[in-house]
Design a protein around this motif. Structure first.
Motif: not given
Length: 413
Positions: A12, A41, A44, A120, A196, A376
């Motif tokens: 990620v 990644s 998680n 984000w 994910l 993340l």
């Protein structure tokens, strides 16, 4: 002429950085040797953990270690056969836990986490994936009264940066899945990635749309005329800038350039099942007295735990999955087997700060790895920082605390 950038690592952090670079005008090639998506990644807990301001390299961690060992019923695995890995790492952690260094590390990590959620949100708005980023908090719960009292005291005293939490009512706790809880708190402004796999696909699609390309294979680095060069499938790639975002394997990648990185594979275990009665709208739920987090994803529920310090390729310990299954049963969680078992390696440095910056030894080399439990959480921000570094623009935070030079050692030439 368009500038080039070879990005080593398709986790990620690597993908978010590659996308930011491509959108900044670089011709990006991502080199990835993880076709099965086994990197940390993609296993998680999906939690955007802006509350974890205090680095885990602390005296609190050191003092708690005896009771947190796996052999004592806790979540920390120190396999005797791997002592040559974890003992030197542990000695460096002790140095980083000294009060003065811990204070510097907490200030540095807090600066990153303060920018993590806005980053984000910016990235999420460009991916065309409504609902992928869910900003509806998470829950921390305790099954035993003594653990709840201690947990409350700890969270009330903790520096949680921009995060916020509140008490839960008896009715709320009664509605949580599983058996009765002693107490729980609800963080209100942390976030979750809803899926994910969907995130992986969205980042790759956005990168392809921005002109990025992907190459499969295990890359290596070597120094040629004072510059880092990428070797793939036995051939040197065209000279150009390189970003190392190889997770737990980043130390091995950098060793041929004369840099010894004290990184360790901090391995986590999880279970997944699609046979469950877990509420679809429940955010990640941490059972703190069992060091376990449960996350509902689009197609399954995941139970994750453990920090096992070992070599990245050490065989998995089935006893840890068995312990997780025992926790699920003891808590009465509405999850049914058979469970899919997974293990992945978090890339962890002994001060629990990431390494982000430009190499002093090979100026054409950038690096972004070592994000431990926060890969993340910090991926979107790391991408923005890397793009700024590549363009010789000032990053949003001071990168001095994250320089790889802080470890000071090099391999012999």
């Amino acid at each position: 002429m368009q500038r080039e950038m070879n990005v080593i690592g398709g986790g990620v952090v690597g993908l978010a950085s590659a996308l930011a670079l491509a959108r900044a005008g670089f011709a990006v090639t991502v080199i990835d040797d993880d076709p099965g998506r086994q990197a940390a990644s993609w296993g998680n807990a999906g939690h955007i953990a802006i509350e974890q301001v205090a680095p885990l390299a602390s005296w609190a961690t050191v003092r708690s270690l005896p009771r947190r060992r796996f052999a004592a019923g806790g979540a920390v695995g120190l396999p005797p056969a791997a002592w040559r890995r974890w003992l030197p790492f542990g000695l460096r952690l002790l140095g980083a836990a000294r009060p003065a260094r811990f204070a510097v590390g907490k200030a540095a990590l807090g600066g990153l986490l303060a920018e993590a959620m806005p980053a984000w949100q910016r990235l999420g708005e460009t991916l065309g994936q409504p609902g992928l980023l869910r900003i509806d908090g998470h829950i921390v719960a305790w099954s035993r009264p003594a653990a709840a009292a201690a947990g409350w005291r700890s969270w009330m005293a903790a520096d949680i940066g921009t995060a916020a939490f509140r008490d839960t009512s008896r009715a709320e706790r009664a509605a949580f899945p599983g058996g009765p809880l002693a107490d729980a708190i609800r963080f209100t402004n942390t976030a979750q990635i809803a899926d994910l796999g969907r995130l992986d696909r969205a980042l790759r699609a956005a990168l392809a749309a921005a002109g990025g390309v992907f190459r499969a294979g295990a890359a290596g680095l070597e120094m040629v005329d004072g510059a880092a060069r990428v070797r793939l499938d036995g051939s040197l790639l065209a000279e150009g800038p390189v970003l190392v975002a190889g997770g737990a394997r980043s130390g091995t990648l950098l060793a041929p350039l004369g840099r010894r990185v004290p990184i360790i594979a901090e391995r986590g275990y999880h279970l997944r099942t699609s046979d469950h009665d877990w509420p679809a709208d429940l955010p990640p739920m941490v059972f703190e007295d069992r060091s376990m987090i449960v996350t509902r994803y689009a197609d399954c529920v995941q139970v994750a735990s453990f920090v096992e310090f070992a070599a990245i390729d050490t065989p998995a310990d089935p006893a840890k999955w068995e312990r997780l299954e025992a926790h699920v049963a003891a808590l009465g969680l509405p999850l049914r087997g058979p469970f899919t078992r997974w293990i992945g390696a978090r890339p962890t440095l002994p001060d629990y700060l990431p390494a982000i910056g430009r190499s002093a030894r090979a100026p054409n080399l950038l690096y972004a790895f070592g994000h431990q439990h926060l890969g993340l959480t910090l991926a979107a921000l790391t991408g923005e920082i890397v793009a700024a570094l590549a363009a010789d623009a000032p990053p949003v935070v001071d990168l001095a605390p994250f320089s790889i030079e802080r470890f000071g050692s090099r391999t012999k030439q």
